[in-house]
Design a protein around this motif. Sequence first.
Motif, mmCIF file in Angstrom:
data_model
loop_
_atom_site.group_PDB
_atom_site.id
_atom_site.type_symbol
_atom_site.label_atom_id
_atom_site.label_comp_id
_atom_site.label_asym_id
_atom_site.label_seq_id
_atom_site.Cartn_x
_atom_site.Cartn_y
_atom_site.Cartn_z
ATOM 1 N N UNK A 19 14.488 -4.556 -33.709
ATOM 2 C CA UNK A 19 13.645 -5.588 -32.979
ATOM 3 C C UNK A 19 12.236 -5.763 -33.220
ATOM 4 N N UNK A 20 11.729 -6.962 -33.403
ATOM 5 C CA UNK A 20 10.460 -7.327 -33.763
ATOM 6 C C UNK A 20 9.509 -6.735 -32.629
ATOM 7 N N UNK A 21 8.329 -6.201 -33.162
ATOM 8 C CA UNK A 21 7.396 -5.449 -32.295
ATOM 9 C C UNK A 21 5.899 -6.261 -32.631
ATOM 10 N N UNK A 51 6.938 -4.848 -37.677
ATOM 11 C CA UNK A 51 5.752 -4.628 -36.662
ATOM 12 C C UNK A 51 4.755 -5.678 -37.258
ATOM 13 N N UNK A 52 4.278 -6.342 -36.315
ATOM 14 C CA UNK A 52 2.996 -7.181 -36.546
ATOM 15 C C UNK A 52 1.916 -6.893 -35.534
ATOM 16 N N UNK A 64 -4.513 -0.237 -36.924
ATOM 17 C CA UNK A 64 -4.134 -0.130 -38.539
ATOM 18 C C UNK A 64 -2.967 -0.779 -38.723
ATOM 19 N N UNK A 65 -2.948 -1.557 -39.713
ATOM 20 C CA UNK A 65 -1.665 -2.356 -39.923
ATOM 21 C C UNK A 65 -0.491 -1.364 -40.157
ATOM 22 N N UNK A 66 0.552 -1.919 -40.069
ATOM 23 C CA UNK A 66 1.845 -0.952 -40.248
ATOM 24 C C UNK A 66 2.602 -1.467 -41.452
ATOM 25 N N UNK A 67 3.189 -0.713 -42.064
ATOM 26 C CA UNK A 67 3.987 -1.123 -43.294
ATOM 27 C C UNK A 67 5.361 -1.582 -42.996
ATOM 28 N N UNK A 107 6.729 -6.676 -26.887
ATOM 29 C CA UNK A 107 5.101 -6.819 -27.039
ATOM 30 C C UNK A 107 4.445 -5.671 -26.249
ATOM 31 N N UNK A 108 3.455 -5.263 -27.127
ATOM 32 C CA UNK A 108 2.629 -3.964 -26.823
ATOM 33 C C UNK A 108 1.282 -4.181 -26.501
#
Length: 147
Positions: free
Chosen positions: A25-27, A43-44, A36-39, A4-5
């Motif tokens: 790992x899910x971020x 990453x969510x 900006x949304x990540x491709x 989590x960031x």
Amino acid sequence: MTVYVDADACPVKAEAEKVATRHGVKLFLVSNGGLRLSQNPLVEVVIVPEGPDVADIWIADRAGPGDVVVTGDIPLAARCVETGARVLKHNGERLTEANVREALAMRDLMADLRSADPFRQGGGKGFTKADRSRFLDALERELRLAK
């Protein structure tokens, strides 16, 4: 395991994505806007409503043992340490049960000093390449330990 960031004003979002991706790992990048949304499918980007500490509450409600939280917000760090999450500041410093109370006390002291001298100029030291490198090493280490 999840990273989590606290993404508002976070200087190491790209580095966190790079390391999390390498580990599969899910971020979650949590912010109240402007990202900006990540491709990257790992990453969510989570946009929370405006308001004080809304992103912090979102992270604190979800982070737990085995997760890694990246934040410069000391009260959020303290809440996450209490839940068993591993916490890193942007410069790679790890906050633990042993040092988070001291960090909270220092934060409160500095806030008191700033409010006592409203004409004080400047802030803390700038974010350096060495800080970025320490963060990369620390996140790599924390993800390995969390596995």
